[in-house]
Design an enzyme around this catalytic site. Structure first.
Site, PDB file in Angstrom:
ATOM      1  N   THR A  79     -99.024  -7.760 -18.504  1.00  0.00           N
ATOM      2  CA  THR A  79     -98.597  -7.527 -19.892  1.00  0.00           C
ATOM      3  C   THR A  79     -98.997  -8.638 -20.864  1.00  0.00           C
ATOM      4  O   THR A  79     -98.607  -8.597 -22.030  1.00  0.00           O
ATOM      5  CB  THR A  79     -97.060  -7.345 -19.958  1.00  0.00           C
ATOM      6  OG1 THR A  79     -96.448  -8.489 -19.351  1.00  0.00           O
ATOM      7  CG2 THR A  79     -96.603  -6.086 -19.255  1.00  0.00           C
ATOM      8  N   VAL A 118     -88.278  -4.322 -17.960  1.00  0.00           N
ATOM      9  CA  VAL A 118     -87.911  -2.940 -17.643  1.00  0.00           C
ATOM     10  C   VAL A 118     -87.435  -2.839 -16.193  1.00  0.00           C
ATOM     11  O   VAL A 118     -86.452  -2.165 -15.898  1.00  0.00           O
ATOM     12  CB  VAL A 118     -89.104  -1.992 -17.922  1.00  0.00           C
ATOM     13  CG1 VAL A 118     -88.799  -0.579 -17.456  1.00  0.00           C
ATOM     14  CG2 VAL A 118     -89.438  -2.004 -19.416  1.00  0.00           C
ATOM     15  N   TYR A 132    -106.183  -5.106 -22.620  1.00  0.00           N
ATOM     16  CA  TYR A 132    -104.906  -4.616 -22.086  1.00  0.00           C
ATOM     17  C   TYR A 132    -104.805  -3.099 -22.289  1.00  0.00           C
ATOM     18  O   TYR A 132    -104.526  -2.348 -21.340  1.00  0.00           O
ATOM     19  CB  TYR A 132    -103.751  -5.341 -22.790  1.00  0.00           C
ATOM     20  CG  TYR A 132    -102.386  -4.733 -22.569  1.00  0.00           C
ATOM     21  CD1 TYR A 132    -101.713  -4.900 -21.364  1.00  0.00           C
ATOM     22  CD2 TYR A 132    -101.767  -3.980 -23.572  1.00  0.00           C
ATOM     23  CE1 TYR A 132    -100.455  -4.330 -21.160  1.00  0.00           C
ATOM     24  CE2 TYR A 132    -100.513  -3.425 -23.379  1.00  0.00           C
ATOM     25  CZ  TYR A 132     -99.861  -3.598 -22.181  1.00  0.00           C
ATOM     26  OH  TYR A 132     -98.618  -3.032 -21.994  1.00  0.00           O
ATOM     27  N   TRP A 177     -93.551  -2.141 -28.025  1.00  0.00           N
ATOM     28  CA  TRP A 177     -92.791  -3.305 -28.525  1.00  0.00           C
ATOM     29  C   TRP A 177     -91.497  -3.524 -27.704  1.00  0.00           C
ATOM     30  O   TRP A 177     -90.401  -3.582 -28.237  1.00  0.00           O
ATOM     31  CB  TRP A 177     -92.439  -3.106 -29.996  1.00  0.00           C
ATOM     32  CG  TRP A 177     -93.597  -3.009 -30.937  1.00  0.00           C
ATOM     33  CD1 TRP A 177     -94.868  -2.615 -30.674  1.00  0.00           C
ATOM     34  CD2 TRP A 177     -93.567  -3.322 -32.347  1.00  0.00           C
ATOM     35  NE1 TRP A 177     -95.635  -2.647 -31.817  1.00  0.00           N
ATOM     36  CE2 TRP A 177     -94.860  -3.079 -32.856  1.00  0.00           C
ATOM     37  CE3 TRP A 177     -92.570  -3.770 -33.226  1.00  0.00           C
ATOM     38  CZ2 TRP A 177     -95.189  -3.278 -34.202  1.00  0.00           C
ATOM     39  CZ3 TRP A 177     -92.895  -3.954 -34.560  1.00  0.00           C
ATOM     40  CH2 TRP A 177     -94.192  -3.719 -35.041  1.00  0.00           C
TER      41      TRP A 177
HETATM   42  N1  LIG Z   1     -93.668  -5.534 -23.196  1.00  0.00           N
HETATM   43  C1  LIG Z   1     -94.106  -4.675 -24.106  1.00  0.00           C
HETATM   44  O1  LIG Z   1     -94.057  -4.908 -25.312  1.00  0.00           O
HETATM   45  C2  LIG Z   1     -94.658  -3.345 -23.675  1.00  0.00           C
HETATM   46  C3  LIG Z   1     -95.153  -2.460 -24.655  1.00  0.00           C
HETATM   47  C4  LIG Z   1     -95.655  -1.231 -24.256  1.00  0.00           C
HETATM   48  C5  LIG Z   1     -95.671  -0.885 -22.914  1.00  0.00           C
HETATM   49  N2  LIG Z   1     -95.207  -1.762 -21.988  1.00  0.00           N
HETATM   50  C6  LIG Z   1     -95.289  -1.380 -20.597  1.00  0.00           C
HETATM   51  O2  LIG Z   1     -93.966  -1.296 -20.079  1.00  0.00           O
HETATM   52  C7  LIG Z   1     -93.960  -1.662 -18.700  1.00  0.00           C
HETATM   53  C8  LIG Z   1     -92.906  -2.714 -18.439  1.00  0.00           C
HETATM   54  O3  LIG Z   1     -93.242  -3.874 -19.204  1.00  0.00           O
HETATM   55  P1  LIG Z   1     -92.223  -5.082 -19.402  1.00  0.00           P
HETATM   56  O4  LIG Z   1     -92.020  -5.228 -20.852  1.00  0.00           O
HETATM   57  O5  LIG Z   1     -91.063  -4.943 -18.500  1.00  0.00           O
HETATM   58  O6  LIG Z   1     -93.173  -6.268 -18.925  1.00  0.00           O
HETATM   59  P2  LIG Z   1     -92.799  -7.645 -18.189  1.00  0.00           P
HETATM   60  O7  LIG Z   1     -91.449  -8.091 -18.603  1.00  0.00           O
HETATM   61  O8  LIG Z   1     -93.982  -8.511 -18.410  1.00  0.00           O
HETATM   62  O9  LIG Z   1     -92.718  -7.202 -16.677  1.00  0.00           O
HETATM   63  C9  LIG Z   1     -93.853  -6.917 -15.926  1.00  0.00           C
HETATM   64  C10 LIG Z   1     -93.555  -7.357 -14.522  1.00  0.00           C
HETATM   65  O10 LIG Z   1     -94.718  -7.125 -13.735  1.00  0.00           O
HETATM   66  C11 LIG Z   1     -94.860  -8.234 -12.898  1.00  0.00           C
HETATM   67  N3  LIG Z   1     -96.212  -8.419 -12.391  1.00  0.00           N
HETATM   68  C12 LIG Z   1     -97.295  -8.960 -12.997  1.00  0.00           C
HETATM   69  N4  LIG Z   1     -98.313  -9.039 -12.138  1.00  0.00           N
HETATM   70  C13 LIG Z   1     -97.867  -8.535 -10.953  1.00  0.00           C
HETATM   71  C14 LIG Z   1     -98.435  -8.364  -9.674  1.00  0.00           C
HETATM   72  N5  LIG Z   1     -99.697  -8.732  -9.427  1.00  0.00           N
HETATM   73  N6  LIG Z   1     -97.688  -7.828  -8.706  1.00  0.00           N
HETATM   74  C15 LIG Z   1     -96.404  -7.464  -8.923  1.00  0.00           C
HETATM   75  N7  LIG Z   1     -95.794  -7.614 -10.103  1.00  0.00           N
HETATM   76  C16 LIG Z   1     -96.528  -8.146 -11.101  1.00  0.00           C
HETATM   77  C17 LIG Z   1     -94.471  -9.404 -13.742  1.00  0.00           C
HETATM   78  O11 LIG Z   1     -94.209 -10.529 -12.925  1.00  0.00           O
HETATM   79  P3  LIG Z   1     -94.365 -12.009 -13.537  1.00  0.00           P
HETATM   80  O12 LIG Z   1     -93.254 -12.143 -14.514  1.00  0.00           O
HETATM   81  O13 LIG Z   1     -94.272 -12.864 -12.343  1.00  0.00           O
HETATM   82  O14 LIG Z   1     -95.714 -12.038 -14.209  1.00  0.00           O
HETATM   83  C18 LIG Z   1     -93.236  -8.854 -14.426  1.00  0.00           C
HETATM   84  O15 LIG Z   1     -92.087  -9.040 -13.645  1.00  0.00           O
HETATM   85  C19 LIG Z   1     -95.394  -2.094 -18.374  1.00  0.00           C
HETATM   86  O16 LIG Z   1     -96.076  -1.011 -17.815  1.00  0.00           O
HETATM   87  C20 LIG Z   1     -95.981  -2.409 -19.728  1.00  0.00           C
HETATM   88  O17 LIG Z   1     -97.392  -2.251 -19.740  1.00  0.00           O
HETATM   89  C21 LIG Z   1     -94.685  -2.971 -22.332  1.00  0.00           C
END
Ligand SMILES: NC(=O)c1ccc[n+]([C@@H]2O[C@H](COP(=O)([O-])OP(=O)(O)OC[C@H]3O[C@@H](n4cnc5c(N)ncnc54)[C@H](OP(=O)(O)O)[C@@H]3O)[C@@H](O)[C@H]2O)c1
Length: 301
Positions: free
Chosen positions: A65, A16, A128, A153
């Protein structure tokens, strides 16, 4: 607001985060931090970076995540998913900035037969989901101007996600077993970023009124499908990404694919509140999937 707004993005390397940078690039001055420049596990770093940037908007795309790993790392998941949003909310309040935060369908237990609304009782099944729900509550507790978008998702043209896993397995195997008794709404990071930017622009320009819009909103692509149906759709819609393979997808129950974290059976979210308040609807999951598959096939700069 006459000058371009200053928009701070955390988790800028995530699915995102990357799309938010693209969506806001034309309308805002973007200050993007990946994990290496802003570690969300450090409240001091959060405070320092936000105060230095003096943003009008904070987009918190960073999160812990790894749903299964969180079961064995609850402290780390809590630091990033609960404590960091609290500090960001405090800093947003101090700076009079808008905080946009993302939460998850996993705040629900999946037992409902229809779509979940924002007012339904929560009941996370895993660490989570617990830490993300506590993050929502922390932001609400601080107050200020905030939007919490619950999504589900998530996949996109970059990063680790179900689509890339299926494309890889589809090339390696003749058949795959995929869970068919969990349903949700696959949501593309591109659609999420677009909707976020439309709403943030509207708020900054005063289009949505003074301040009664703070709160929790479901934000997912339209429609729903099982993981198995989603896998079949990926293979049907992207034969060019499978190197001539036509893998067969077998439907299995979740009980045949045990994971450390339990997941909800039905996590389809109603997007009516988002539409009523902001007039925004995300695309159907099928057309959003086509857009992402096209970008995977022809990567953009
Ligand atoms: N993915 C899903 O299916 C899903 C579903 C529902 C809601 N969401 C929510 O949507 C939002 C965006 O998720 P996304 O899918 O973009 O997830 P993502 O691709 O896993 O991105 C999360 C980012 O946060 C970073 N991160 C992790 N630990 C960190 C730290 N200590 N300090 C700074 N950055 C850190 C990760 O870095 P690294 O890559 O280095 O770990 C990654 O770049 C989140 O709030 C998630 O909970 C996601």
């Amino acid at each position: 607001m006459s000058a371009r707004p200053r928009v701070l993005i955390t988790g800028a390397g995530g699915q995102v985060g990357r799309e938010l940078i693209r969506s806001f690039a034309d309308s805002a001055e973007v200050i993007a931090f990946g994990r290496n420049t802003l570690d969300l596990a450090s409240p001091e770093q959060i405070r320092d970076k936000v105060r230095e940037a003096a943003p009008d908007v904070i987009l918190n795309a960073g999160a812990y995540t790894a749903v299964d790993r969180a079961e064995s790392e609850p402290e780390m998941a809590r630091a990033i998913n609960t404590d960091a949003p609290r500090v960001l909310a405090e800093e947003a309040l101090r700076a009079k900035a808008l905080l946009v935060h993302y939460s998850t369908d996993y705040v629900f237990d999946g037992s409902k037969s229809g779509q979940w609304t924002e007012d339904d009782a929560t009941g996370p099944l895993n660490v989570y989901g617990e830490t993300k729900l506590a993050g929502e509550e922390a932001i609400r507790g601080v107050g200020g101007r905030y939007l919490i978008f619950r999504t589900s998702w998530v996949y996109g043209p970059h990063g680790k996600n179900f689509v890339f896993t299926m494309l890889r397995l589809g090339k390696e195997r003749d058949s795959l077993n995929v869970v068919d008794d969990q349903i949700g709404a696959p949501t593309s990071s591109i659609e999420l970023a677009r909707a976020t930017s439309t709403i943030a622009d509207g708020i900054l320009s005063g289009k949505f009124g003074a301040d009664d819009w703070s709160g929790v909103y479901n934000m997912t692509c339209f429609g729903s499908v099982s993981w198995c149906g989603f896998a079949r759709a990926i293979f049907e819609r992207a034969p060019q990404l499978l190197e001539g393979k036509t893998p067969k997808v077998n439907a299995i129950p979740a009980s045949a694919f045990p994971t450390p974290a339990k997941r909800p059976q039905n996590s389809v979210l109603s997007n009516e509140k988002l539409f009523q308040r902001f007039g925004v609807r995300l695309a159907p999951w099928e057309s959003a999937l086509d857009e992402v598959l096209a970008q995977i096939a022809s990567p953009q700069a």
